[in-house]
Scaffold this active site. Structure first.
Site, mmCIF file in Angstrom:
data_model
loop_
_atom_site.group_PDB
_atom_site.id
_atom_site.type_symbol
_atom_site.label_atom_id
_atom_site.label_comp_id
_atom_site.label_asym_id
_atom_site.label_seq_id
_atom_site.Cartn_x
_atom_site.Cartn_y
_atom_site.Cartn_z
ATOM 1 N N ASP A 1 -71.807 -8.101 -87.372
ATOM 2 C CA ASP A 1 -71.143 -9.298 -86.833
ATOM 3 C C ASP A 1 -71.363 -10.520 -87.727
ATOM 4 O OD1 ASP A 1 -69.994 -8.216 -84.376
ATOM 5 O OD2 ASP A 1 -72.072 -7.880 -83.792
ATOM 6 N N GLU A 2 -72.578 -10.642 -88.288
ATOM 7 C CA GLU A 2 -72.907 -11.853 -89.054
ATOM 8 C C GLU A 2 -72.202 -11.901 -90.408
ATOM 9 O OE1 GLU A 2 -74.974 -9.414 -88.230
ATOM 10 O OE2 GLU A 2 -76.318 -8.907 -89.891
ATOM 11 N N TYR B 1 -68.785 1.301 -92.993
ATOM 12 C CA TYR B 1 -69.028 2.721 -92.711
ATOM 13 C C TYR B 1 -70.483 2.897 -92.245
ATOM 14 C CZ TYR B 1 -68.083 7.745 -93.176
ATOM 15 O OH TYR B 1 -67.876 9.081 -92.923
ATOM 16 N N GLY C 1 -73.089 3.971 -82.250
ATOM 17 C CA GLY C 1 -72.121 4.686 -83.059
ATOM 18 C C GLY C 1 -72.452 6.159 -83.253
ATOM 19 N N HIS D 1 -66.406 -5.517 -81.078
ATOM 20 C CA HIS D 1 -67.189 -6.490 -80.309
ATOM 21 C C HIS D 1 -66.502 -7.837 -80.517
ATOM 22 C CE1 HIS D 1 -70.444 -8.659 -78.535
ATOM 23 N NE2 HIS D 1 -71.066 -9.002 -79.649
ATOM 24 N N SER E 1 -73.253 2.983 -98.133
ATOM 25 C CA SER E 1 -72.212 3.384 -97.178
ATOM 26 C C SER E 1 -70.993 3.927 -97.902
ATOM 27 C CB SER E 1 -71.775 2.209 -96.317
ATOM 28 O OG SER E 1 -72.792 1.783 -95.473
ATOM 29 N N GLU F 1 -91.529 9.359 -71.469
ATOM 30 C CA GLU F 1 -90.968 9.759 -70.179
ATOM 31 C C GLU F 1 -89.777 8.894 -69.761
ATOM 32 O OE1 GLU F 1 -94.151 10.465 -67.344
ATOM 33 O OE2 GLU F 1 -92.711 10.704 -65.718
ATOM 34 N N ASP G 1 -71.720 -7.841 -73.165
ATOM 35 C CA ASP G 1 -72.378 -7.008 -74.181
ATOM 36 C C ASP G 1 -73.673 -7.667 -74.654
ATOM 37 O OD1 ASP G 1 -72.071 -4.621 -76.083
ATOM 38 O OD2 ASP G 1 -72.450 -6.278 -77.451
HETATM 39 P P1 NDP Z 1 -73.775 -1.422 -89.327
HETATM 40 O O1 NDP Z 1 -74.773 -2.446 -89.748
HETATM 41 O O2 NDP Z 1 -74.268 -0.109 -88.861
HETATM 42 O O3 NDP Z 1 -72.754 -1.133 -90.514
HETATM 43 C C1 NDP Z 1 -72.165 -2.144 -91.220
HETATM 44 C C2 NDP Z 1 -71.341 -1.585 -92.355
HETATM 45 O O4 NDP Z 1 -70.736 -2.692 -93.018
HETATM 46 C C3 NDP Z 1 -72.138 -0.828 -93.390
HETATM 47 O O5 NDP Z 1 -71.369 0.266 -93.807
HETATM 48 C C4 NDP Z 1 -72.318 -1.842 -94.508
HETATM 49 O O6 NDP Z 1 -72.377 -1.218 -95.767
HETATM 50 C C5 NDP Z 1 -71.027 -2.614 -94.420
HETATM 51 N N1 NDP Z 1 -71.136 -3.960 -94.946
HETATM 52 C C6 NDP Z 1 -72.089 -4.879 -94.651
HETATM 53 N N2 NDP Z 1 -71.843 -6.026 -95.280
HETATM 54 C C7 NDP Z 1 -70.702 -5.826 -96.000
HETATM 55 C C8 NDP Z 1 -69.942 -6.652 -96.878
HETATM 56 N N3 NDP Z 1 -70.327 -7.909 -97.126
HETATM 57 N N4 NDP Z 1 -68.834 -6.125 -97.439
HETATM 58 C C9 NDP Z 1 -68.458 -4.856 -97.192
HETATM 59 N N5 NDP Z 1 -69.147 -4.016 -96.376
HETATM 60 C C10 NDP Z 1 -70.254 -4.505 -95.803
HETATM 61 O O7 NDP Z 1 -72.833 -2.123 -88.228
HETATM 62 P P2 NDP Z 1 -72.562 -1.626 -86.727
HETATM 63 O O8 NDP Z 1 -71.775 -0.368 -86.763
HETATM 64 O O9 NDP Z 1 -73.820 -1.690 -85.946
HETATM 65 O O10 NDP Z 1 -71.648 -2.820 -86.170
HETATM 66 C C11 NDP Z 1 -70.287 -2.933 -86.493
HETATM 67 C C12 NDP Z 1 -69.569 -3.622 -85.344
HETATM 68 O O11 NDP Z 1 -69.582 -2.768 -84.202
HETATM 69 C C13 NDP Z 1 -70.194 -4.935 -84.889
HETATM 70 O O12 NDP Z 1 -69.144 -5.776 -84.492
HETATM 71 C C14 NDP Z 1 -71.021 -4.527 -83.682
HETATM 72 O O13 NDP Z 1 -71.251 -5.567 -82.745
HETATM 73 C C15 NDP Z 1 -70.107 -3.465 -83.094
HETATM 74 N N6 NDP Z 1 -70.760 -2.505 -82.211
HETATM 75 C C16 NDP Z 1 -71.849 -1.824 -82.684
HETATM 76 C C17 NDP Z 1 -72.450 -0.872 -81.907
HETATM 77 C C18 NDP Z 1 -73.500 0.016 -82.493
HETATM 78 O O14 NDP Z 1 -73.689 1.081 -81.961
HETATM 79 N N7 NDP Z 1 -74.193 -0.306 -83.564
HETATM 80 C C19 NDP Z 1 -72.006 -0.632 -80.509
HETATM 81 C C20 NDP Z 1 -70.768 -1.302 -80.166
HETATM 82 C C21 NDP Z 1 -70.214 -2.242 -80.995
HETATM 83 P P3 NDP Z 1 -73.656 -1.261 -96.749
HETATM 84 O O15 NDP Z 1 -74.278 0.088 -96.681
HETATM 85 O O16 NDP Z 1 -73.052 -1.541 -98.072
HETATM 86 O O17 NDP Z 1 -74.565 -2.367 -96.260
HETATM 87 MG MG MG Z 2 -73.618 -5.388 -78.925
HETATM 88 MG MG MG Z 3 -95.808 9.589 -64.094
#
Ligand code: NDP
Ligand code: MG
Ligand code: MG
Length: 331
Positions: A82-83, A25, A133, A107, A52, A230, A190
């Site tokens: 992703d990691e 989330y 997001g 992704h 979250s 700017e 990407d």
């Molecule tokens: P965020 O880092 O914003 O959010 C990750 C969420 O996962 C958090 O709610 C976190 O909760 C939760 N989380 C992390 N580790 C765990 C775990 N071990 N178990 C359960 N929950 C966990 O991620 P993003 O939204 O940036 O990225 C998500 C995906 O979307 C990726 O694949 C990314 O490449 C893709 N993506 C992201 C974009 C972006 O705008 N950021 C754009 C397009 C694609 P907690 O608060 O507990 O850490």
């Molecule tokens: Mg990306």
């Molecule tokens: Mg100028």
């Protein structure tokens, strides 16, 4: 010409009646969950306890463990960093998937680089918004959207493509346009976009411009306004009407300088370097380095993050933004 899907071109509503688990989330997770709920879909959040989880509850969602959310749902959208996806998938998602479920990504990284190897009896596809997001949510509320890509990796049910399009519609992306791609194309483009142009390229360009002005004795505040603040105003014009509209709006002096000096700064050498960055993405060198640093607790990543925070432009900007409440400063 790529085929682009809009609201009217997605006739089926394959997602109707399916329970969707949004896993995570964060940036994407809150936006997908809220948009899907607003378009009439049933959503539960799968997440560990923490900030979250609290936020999802405060936003009115049912919050479950990742395992339980997966078990209860038909469509499992993985929006973890992703990691972390590989380990959470192995421990909590894989044991709770049933035949005919859909495993979804925003992704393609973990599928494309073989970190996650899904069972043959589930659909696997991605719906990747081409924007942060928070804008996926904000634009949706405003009646607009961020465009998205979709790709089917595995079609176990014969329904994966319809489901992917229906999911894209559910988060609002068909308002802006949805393009079909492959996991390979989405993942590689990407990573390239964010590294060479959008994030890495732009921040380094801004810093180099700022450093050049400040080292030449100009006031840092003037330099900040000139090369960072700017930037948005210029990019907004390109967003609305391409480079043509931006160049129409700027002075002839600026436009002439654009043509003569741009290629002196971003030279053929820079393009060669872009090719090398792309090759490292394609041959897995980047993914390997990112994964290895993560396995050690991200020492390299954290050191780079700290170093970047200390750049003079960040301190100068924080002070100036405090005086511009309309930019909604978040220091
Ligand atoms: P965020 O880092 O914003 O959010 C990750 C969420 O996962 C958090 O709610 C976190 O909760 C939760 N989380 C992390 N580790 C765990 C775990 N071990 N178990 C359960 N929950 C966990 O991620 P993003 O939204 O940036 O990225 C998500 C995906 O979307 C990726 O694949 C990314 O490449 C893709 N993506 C992201 C974009 C972006 O705008 N950021 C754009 C397009 C694609 P907690 O608060 O507990 O850490
Ligand atoms: Mg990306
Ligand atoms: Mg100028």
């Amino acid at each position: 010409m790529a085929k682009i899907y809009y609201e009217n071109s997605v006739a089926t509503d394959a997602l109707t009646g399916k329970k969707i688990a949004v896993i995570g989330y964060g940036s994407q997770g809150h936006a997908h969950a809220q948009n899907l709920q607003d378009t009439g879909h049933e959503v539960v959040i799968g997440i560990r306890e923490g900030d979250s989880a609290d936020k999802a509850r405060a936003d009115g969602f049912e919050v479950l463990s990742v395992a339980e959310a997966t078990k209860q749902s038909d469509v499992v959208m993985i929006l973890l960093p992703d990691e972390n996806q590989g380990s959470v998938y192995e421990a909590e998602i894989k044991p709770n998937l049933k035949a005919g479920d859909a495993l979804v990504f925003a992704h393609g990284f973990n599928i494309h680089f073989d970190v996650i190897e899904p069972p043959a009896d589930v659909d696997v596809f991605l719906v990747a918004p081409k924007g942060p997001g928070h804008l996926v949510r904000r634009t949706f509320v405003e009646g607009a959207a961020v465009p998205a890509l979709f790709a089917v990796y595995q079609d176990a049910t014969g329904n994966a493509r319809d489901l992917a399009l229906s999911y894209a519609k559910g988060i609002g992306a068909t308002r802006a346009g949805v393009l079909e791609t492959t996991f390979k194309e989405e993942t590689e483009t990407d990573l390239f976009g964010e590294q060479a142009v959008l994030c890495g390229g732009v921040t380094r360009l801004i810093q180099a411009g700022f450093e050049t002005l400040v080292e030449a004795g100009y006031q840092p505040e003037v330099a900040y306004f000139e090369v960072l603040h700017e930037m948005k105003l210029i990019v907004d014009l390109m967003y609305e009407g391409g480079m043509g509209k931006m160049r129409h709006s700027i002075s002839n002096t600026a436009e002439y300088g654009d043509y003569v000096s741009g290629p002196r700064v971003v030279t053929e050498d820079a393009k060669t370097a872009m090719g090398e960055v792309l090759a490292d993405i394609q041959n897995g060198t980047f993914a390997k380095a990112f994964t290895a640093d993560n396995a050690n607790g991200f020492p390299e990543f954290k050191a780079m993050r700290e170093k970047q925070k200390g750049h003079q432009i960040e301190a100068v900007g924080a002070t100036l933004r405090e005086m511009m409440p309309f930019v909604n400063p978040k220091n």
